[in-house]
Scaffold this motif. Structure first.
Motif, PDB file in Angstrom:
ATOM      1  N   TYR A 166      12.125  -0.083  23.749  1.00 46.65           N
ATOM      2  CA  TYR A 166      10.702  -0.082  23.415  1.00 46.65           C
ATOM      3  C   TYR A 166      10.356  -1.389  22.725  1.00 46.65           C
ATOM      4  N   TYR A 167       9.093  -1.782  22.890  1.00 51.78           N
ATOM      5  CA  TYR A 167       8.579  -2.971  22.209  1.00 51.78           C
ATOM      6  C   TYR A 167       7.372  -2.545  21.395  1.00 51.78           C
ATOM      7  N   LYS A 168       7.556  -1.457  20.649  1.00 48.45           N
ATOM      8  CA  LYS A 168       6.481  -0.896  19.847  1.00 48.45           C
ATOM      9  C   LYS A 168       7.008  -0.579  18.475  1.00 48.45           C
ATOM     10  N   LEU A 169       6.090  -0.252  17.592  1.00 48.87           N
ATOM     11  CA  LEU A 169       6.422   0.160  16.241  1.00 48.87           C
ATOM     12  C   LEU A 169       6.205   1.665  16.162  1.00 48.87           C
ATOM     13  N   TYR A 170       7.261   2.413  15.874  1.00 48.13           N
ATOM     14  CA  TYR A 170       7.160   3.854  15.722  1.00 48.13           C
ATOM     15  C   TYR A 170       7.517   4.239  14.309  1.00 48.13           C
ATOM     16  N   LYS A 171       6.823   5.240  13.802  1.00 46.55           N
ATOM     17  CA  LYS A 171       7.150   5.808  12.499  1.00 46.55           C
ATOM     18  C   LYS A 171       7.461   7.278  12.728  1.00 46.55           C
ATOM     19  N   VAL A 172       8.616   7.724  12.240  1.00 44.98           N
ATOM     20  CA  VAL A 172       9.046   9.103  12.390  1.00 44.98           C
ATOM     21  C   VAL A 172       9.064   9.746  11.007  1.00 44.98           C
ATOM     22  N   ASP A 173       8.407  10.910  10.873  1.00 43.99           N
ATOM     23  CA  ASP A 173       8.464  11.584   9.574  1.00 43.99           C
ATOM     24  C   ASP A 173       9.570  12.647   9.598  1.00 43.99           C
ATOM     25  N   PRO A 174       9.921  13.204   8.443  1.00 44.87           N
ATOM     26  CA  PRO A 174      11.042  14.143   8.381  1.00 44.87           C
ATOM     27  C   PRO A 174      10.894  15.383   9.261  1.00 44.87           C
ATOM     28  N   SER A 175       9.672  15.719   9.654  1.00 45.03           N
ATOM     29  CA  SER A 175       9.494  16.896  10.504  1.00 45.03           C
ATOM     30  C   SER A 175       9.830  16.597  11.955  1.00 45.03           C
ATOM     31  N   GLY A 176      10.029  15.320  12.270  1.00 48.19           N
ATOM     32  CA  GLY A 176      10.324  14.924  13.645  1.00 48.19           C
ATOM     33  C   GLY A 176       9.112  14.401  14.387  1.00 48.19           C
ATOM     34  N   SER A 177       7.941  14.465  13.778  1.00 39.20           N
ATOM     35  CA  SER A 177       6.728  13.923  14.405  1.00 39.20           C
ATOM     36  C   SER A 177       6.807  12.405  14.430  1.00 39.20           C
ATOM     37  N   TYR A 178       6.369  11.803  15.529  1.00 36.46           N
ATOM     38  CA  TYR A 178       6.365  10.352  15.604  1.00 36.46           C
ATOM     39  C   TYR A 178       5.142   9.868  16.367  1.00 36.46           C
ATOM     40  N   PHE A 179       4.681   8.686  15.986  1.00 34.45           N
ATOM     41  CA  PHE A 179       3.526   8.066  16.606  1.00 34.45           C
ATOM     42  C   PHE A 179       3.769   6.570  16.690  1.00 34.45           C
ATOM     43  N   SER A 180       3.123   5.932  17.638  1.00 31.32           N
ATOM     44  CA  SER A 180       3.135   4.478  17.727  1.00 31.32           C
ATOM     45  C   SER A 180       2.067   3.952  16.773  1.00 31.32           C
ATOM     46  N   TRP A 181       2.402   2.930  16.016  1.00 30.70           N
ATOM     47  CA  TRP A 181       1.487   2.375  15.008  1.00 30.70           C
ATOM     48  C   TRP A 181       1.305   0.880  15.237  1.00 30.70           C
ATOM     49  N   LYS A 182       0.175   0.356  14.794  1.00 32.61           N
ATOM     50  CA  LYS A 182      -0.052  -1.087  14.752  1.00 32.61           C
ATOM     51  C   LYS A 182       0.511  -1.632  13.445  1.00 32.61           C
ATOM     52  N   ALA A 183       0.394  -0.862  12.388  1.00 30.75           N
ATOM     53  CA  ALA A 183       0.975  -1.183  11.075  1.00 30.75           C
ATOM     54  C   ALA A 183       1.031   0.113  10.289  1.00 30.75           C
ATOM     55  N   SER A 184       2.073   0.307   9.495  1.00 31.81           N
ATOM     56  CA  SER A 184       2.184   1.522   8.700  1.00 31.81           C
ATOM     57  C   SER A 184       3.133   1.277   7.534  1.00 31.81           C
ATOM     58  N   ALA A 185       3.120   2.212   6.605  1.00 29.61           N
ATOM     59  CA  ALA A 185       3.993   2.127   5.434  1.00 29.61           C
ATOM     60  C   ALA A 185       4.416   3.527   5.036  1.00 29.61           C
ATOM     61  N   MET A 186       5.482   3.602   4.225  1.00 28.21           N
ATOM     62  CA  MET A 186       5.946   4.868   3.672  1.00 28.21           C
ATOM     63  C   MET A 186       6.631   4.575   2.352  1.00 28.21           C
ATOM     64  N   GLY A 187       6.870   5.609   1.582  1.00 24.41           N
ATOM     65  CA  GLY A 187       7.529   5.440   0.288  1.00 24.41           C
ATOM     66  C   GLY A 187       6.570   5.660  -0.860  1.00 24.41           C
ATOM     67  N   LYS A 188       7.028   5.330  -2.061  1.00 28.83           N
ATOM     68  CA  LYS A 188       6.268   5.663  -3.261  1.00 28.83           C
ATOM     69  C   LYS A 188       4.951   4.904  -3.383  1.00 28.83           C
ATOM     70  N   ASN A 189       4.812   3.752  -2.752  1.00 20.86           N
ATOM     71  CA  ASN A 189       3.586   2.956  -2.859  1.00 20.86           C
ATOM     72  C   ASN A 189       2.776   3.021  -1.564  1.00 20.86           C
ATOM     73  N   VAL A 190       2.875   4.121  -0.832  1.00 23.60           N
ATOM     74  CA  VAL A 190       2.285   4.228   0.498  1.00 23.60           C
ATOM     75  C   VAL A 190       0.766   4.051   0.497  1.00 23.60           C
ATOM     76  N   THR A 191       0.068   4.598  -0.474  1.00 18.20           N
ATOM     77  CA  THR A 191      -1.396   4.516  -0.480  1.00 18.20           C
ATOM     78  C   THR A 191      -1.857   3.075  -0.604  1.00 18.20           C
ATOM     79  N   ASN A 192      -1.322   2.343  -1.576  1.00 19.59           N
ATOM     80  CA  ASN A 192      -1.714   0.937  -1.759  1.00 19.59           C
ATOM     81  C   ASN A 192      -1.263   0.081  -0.582  1.00 19.59           C
ATOM     82  N   ALA A 193      -0.061   0.346  -0.078  1.00 19.86           N
ATOM     83  CA  ALA A 193       0.474  -0.448   1.031  1.00 19.86           C
ATOM     84  C   ALA A 193      -0.367  -0.263   2.289  1.00 19.86           C
ATOM     85  N   LYS A 194      -0.721   0.980   2.621  1.00 25.43           N
ATOM     86  CA  LYS A 194      -1.545   1.217   3.811  1.00 25.43           C
ATOM     87  C   LYS A 194      -2.930   0.612   3.653  1.00 25.43           C
ATOM     88  N   SER A 195      -3.494   0.720   2.464  1.00 28.19           N
ATOM     89  CA  SER A 195      -4.809   0.125   2.204  1.00 28.19           C
ATOM     90  C   SER A 195      -4.756  -1.394   2.392  1.00 28.19           C
TER      91      SER A 195
END
Length: 189
Positions: free
Chosen positions: A97-126
């Motif tokens: 693949y030549y895409k950016l995927y984010k997988v959450d612990p439930s197994g759900s995944y989506f293709s993203w243009k940009a994304s973040a996770m972790g303790k600073n997720v709100t500020n990082a995504k903003s």
């Protein structure tokens, strides 16, 4: 009666209708170090904070960005041992693949243009929402990744305490060296 007796399986619902194991995993990711990814016009960048649990830990033994295949890399927020299990499994199933995927612990995944996770997720995504453009080049995406990590970073950011991985036009994934990261840091300061 608490939900703890229902936390032994991913598919066992508690009386309140919750999948407790998934909730625990989501909390672990939410309290983990900030990790992010950005899809550029000519590649993909992933970046993460690399904080060691003790000054006695050999920093070369902690790698938060891993190679899945020659052109796929992955990073995590949350529990390192869980990540290692998922990396081993993903290597067996990885496709090209030549895409950016984010997988959450439930197994759900989506293709993203940009994304973040972790303790600073709100500020990082903003921050990513304000800075991201679809025509962003790979170097700009690396700069944006660094600036996003700096938003919530505790202490002095350097090539020793963050990791950055890139896939460029050659479609090969590689982790930048601390010296390369320091060069990018010098450009954004």
């Amino acid at each position: 009666m608490g939900d703890s007796q229902y936390s032994f399986s991913l598919t066992t619902f508690s009386p309140s209708g919750k999948l407790v194991q998934i909730e625990h995993a989501l909390m672990a990711v939410g309290s983990g170090q900030t990790s992010l990814g950005i899809k550029a016009a000519n590649g993909v960048v992933i970046a993460t904070e690399k904080k060691l649990p003790s000054i006695l830990v050999d920093e070369s033994s902690v790698q938060k960005i891993q190679l899945l295949t020659s052109n796929i890399g992955v990073t995590y927020s949350g529990m390192g041992p869980d990540s290692r299990v998922l990396v081993r499994k993903s290597r067996k199933q990885a496709q090209q693949y030549y895409k950016l995927y984010k997988v959450d612990p439930s197994g759900s995944y989506f293709s993203w243009k940009a994304s973040a996770m972790g303790k600073n997720v709100t500020n990082a995504k903003s921050f990513l929402e304000k800075r991201y453009t679809e025509d962003m080049e790979l170097d700009d995406a690396v700069h944006t990744a660094i600036l996003t990590l700096k938003e919530g970073f505790e202490g002095q950011i350097s090539g020793k305490n963050i990791e950055i991985g890139v896939v460029g036009t050659d479609r090969k994934f590689r982790v930048l060296t601390p010296a390369e990261i320091n060069d990018f840091l010098a450009e954004v300061e």
